[in-house]
Write a protein that holds these residues in place. Structure first.
Motif, PDB file in Angstrom:
ATOM      1  N   PRO A  32      -9.156  10.896   8.071  1.00 45.34           N
ATOM      2  CA  PRO A  32      -8.074  11.036   7.097  1.00 45.34           C
ATOM      3  C   PRO A  32      -8.428  12.119   6.083  1.00 45.34           C
ATOM      4  O   PRO A  32      -9.540  12.131   5.555  1.00 45.34           O
ATOM      5  N   GLU A  50       0.104  -1.331   3.372  1.00 45.58           N
ATOM      6  CA  GLU A  50      -0.416  -0.295   2.486  1.00 45.58           C
ATOM      7  C   GLU A  50      -1.830   0.140   2.851  1.00 45.58           C
ATOM      8  O   GLU A  50      -2.358   1.069   2.263  1.00 45.58           O
ATOM      9  N   TRP A  52      -2.898   1.350   5.702  1.00 46.29           N
ATOM     10  CA  TRP A  52      -2.959   2.280   6.822  1.00 46.29           C
ATOM     11  C   TRP A  52      -2.348   3.611   6.419  1.00 46.29           C
ATOM     12  O   TRP A  52      -1.410   3.664   5.629  1.00 46.29           O
ATOM     13  N   VAL A  53      -2.895   4.688   6.949  1.00 47.41           N
ATOM     14  CA  VAL A  53      -2.374   6.030   6.681  1.00 47.41           C
ATOM     15  C   VAL A  53      -2.143   6.741   8.004  1.00 47.41           C
ATOM     16  O   VAL A  53      -2.797   6.447   9.013  1.00 47.41           O
ATOM     17  N   THR A  54      -1.193   7.667   8.007  1.00 48.76           N
ATOM     18  CA  THR A  54      -0.907   8.458   9.200  1.00 48.76           C
ATOM     19  C   THR A  54      -1.788   9.704   9.193  1.00 48.76           C
ATOM     20  O   THR A  54      -1.835  10.434   8.205  1.00 48.76           O
ATOM     21  N   GLN A  65      -2.040   5.875  13.305  1.00 50.91           N
ATOM     22  CA  GLN A  65      -2.319   5.088  12.110  1.00 50.91           C
ATOM     23  C   GLN A  65      -3.801   4.727  12.069  1.00 50.91           C
ATOM     24  O   GLN A  65      -4.340   4.184  13.027  1.00 50.91           O
ATOM     25  N   GLN A  68      -6.809   3.130   5.663  1.00 50.54           N
ATOM     26  CA  GLN A  68      -6.867   3.878   4.408  1.00 50.54           C
ATOM     27  C   GLN A  68      -8.327   3.969   3.950  1.00 50.54           C
ATOM     28  O   GLN A  68      -9.035   2.965   3.921  1.00 50.54           O
ATOM     29  N   PRO A  85      -0.762  13.699   2.644  1.00 49.31           N
ATOM     30  CA  PRO A  85       0.199  13.270   3.678  1.00 49.31           C
ATOM     31  C   PRO A  85      -0.021  14.050   4.967  1.00 49.31           C
ATOM     32  O   PRO A  85      -0.459  15.199   4.953  1.00 49.31           O
TER      33      PRO A  85
END
Length: 237
Positions: A32, A50, A52-54, A65, A68, A85
Motif C-alpha cells: 500500500p 474501514e 481495507w485499502v485498494t 483489497q 490498511q 488512493p
C-alpha cells in the motif's frame, strides 16, 4: 529501502514505519502506498470495511483489497497509517525496490525462518493466525478448540495457554487478569493476542504479571507491545 517517519499523537514517540508487502497474483510484490507526511489516526474502534485499502499493481494494473497499514506504538496505541488512493500515480523509478517479504522485528533470533502470516478477515482467522505464530515460536502441539470454552482460553500448547481478543475494543484489565489466573491454576505460561490493542491499565498489569502481550494487524503478523513479549520473541519456546 526507504522507511516512513511516523509520530504517535498519544505519546509523541517517533517511529520508522516500513509498509508490509504482499504478492500480487501476477507474482509482483506490492505494498500500500503510504502517504508521506499524512496524519496518522489512533484506532479506537474497528470496522471491517474501514480496515481495507485498494492497492493497484504497477506491473499488471490489477486492483486488490489489502489490509490498511497499521503500527502499534509501545505506549499501547494502535495507529492507522494513511495511504494514497489507488487512482493516484505510483512513485517513479527512484522510489526504491520493494522487498519480497515482511521483515522480522529486530529482536527475532537470526536462525529462525521468516514468519509466514495469513491475512485476517474474520475473528476466527485471528485465532488461527495466533496459533501459527505460536508454532513459529517453537511451541509444540498447539490446539485450537472448535468452540470457545467457558474459560475463554483459545489456544493451548505444551506449557502454554493463550487468549485471543478479536473484538473491536481494546482488551481490558479484567481480561488480562483472568488469563493470568488460568495460567496460575495450571502452572503454564500465559500469552495474550489482541486485534484492537490494550487499555493502559491492562498493559501495566500485564507488565507486573510478566504476561507477553501481542497486537495483531490484519496481515496476521503479531507485534510485541511489552517487555515479556519482546523476550518471548527473542528466545522462542
Amino acid at each position: 529501502m526507504e522507511s516512513v517517519p511516523v509520530r504517535c499523537p498519544a505519546c509523541g514517540r517517533d517511529h520508522a514505519y516500513l509498509t508490509p508487502v504482499y504478492p500480487c497474483p501476477c507474482g509482483t510484490p506490492i505494498a500500500p502506498p503510504v502517504l508521506r507526511g499524512g496524519a496518522v489516526e489512533p484506532i479506537t474502534h474497528r470496522t471491517w470495511s474501514e480496515d481495507w485499502v485498494t492497492v493497484r499493481c504497477r506491473t499488471c494494473g490489477r486492483h486488490d483489497q489489502w489490509p490498511q497499514p497499521e503500527l502499534c506504538c509501545p505506549c499501547g496505541t494502535v495507529l492507522r497509517i494513511p495511504v494514497r488512493p489507488a487512482t493516484e500515480s505510483a512513485p517513479g523509478p527512484g522510489a526504491g525496490t520493494l522487498p519480497t517479504h515482511i521483515p522480522l522485528p529486530r529482536t527475532a533470533a537470526a536462525p529462525r525462518p521468516a514468519f509466514r502470516p495469513m491475512t485476517i478477515r474474520t475473528g476466527r482467522d485471528t485465532v488461527t493466525a495466533a496459533a501459527m505464530y505460536l508454532r513459529w515460536l517453537g511451541y509444540r502441539d498447539v490446539v485450537q478448540p472448535a468452540e470457545r470454552p467457558a474459560s475463554r482460553i483459545d489456544l493451548r500448547a505444551a506449557g502454554l495457554i493463550a487468549q485471543v481478543d478479536s473484538t473491536t475494543r481494546p482488551t481490558t484489565l479484567r481480561d488480562v487478569e483472568c488469563l493470568w489466573l488460568n495460567g496460575l491454576n495450571t502452572s503454564v505460561t500465559s500469552v495474550f493476542f489482541s486485534l484492537a490493542g490494550y487499555a493502559q491499565d491492562a498493559r501495566s498489569r500485564a507488565d507486573d504479571l510478566c504476561i507477553p502481550l501481542f497486537v495483531m494487524d490484519l496481515t496476521g503478523t503479531p507485534q510485541p507491545v511489552n517487555g515479556p513479549a519482546d523476550e518471548l520473541l527473542s528466545t522462542g519456546a
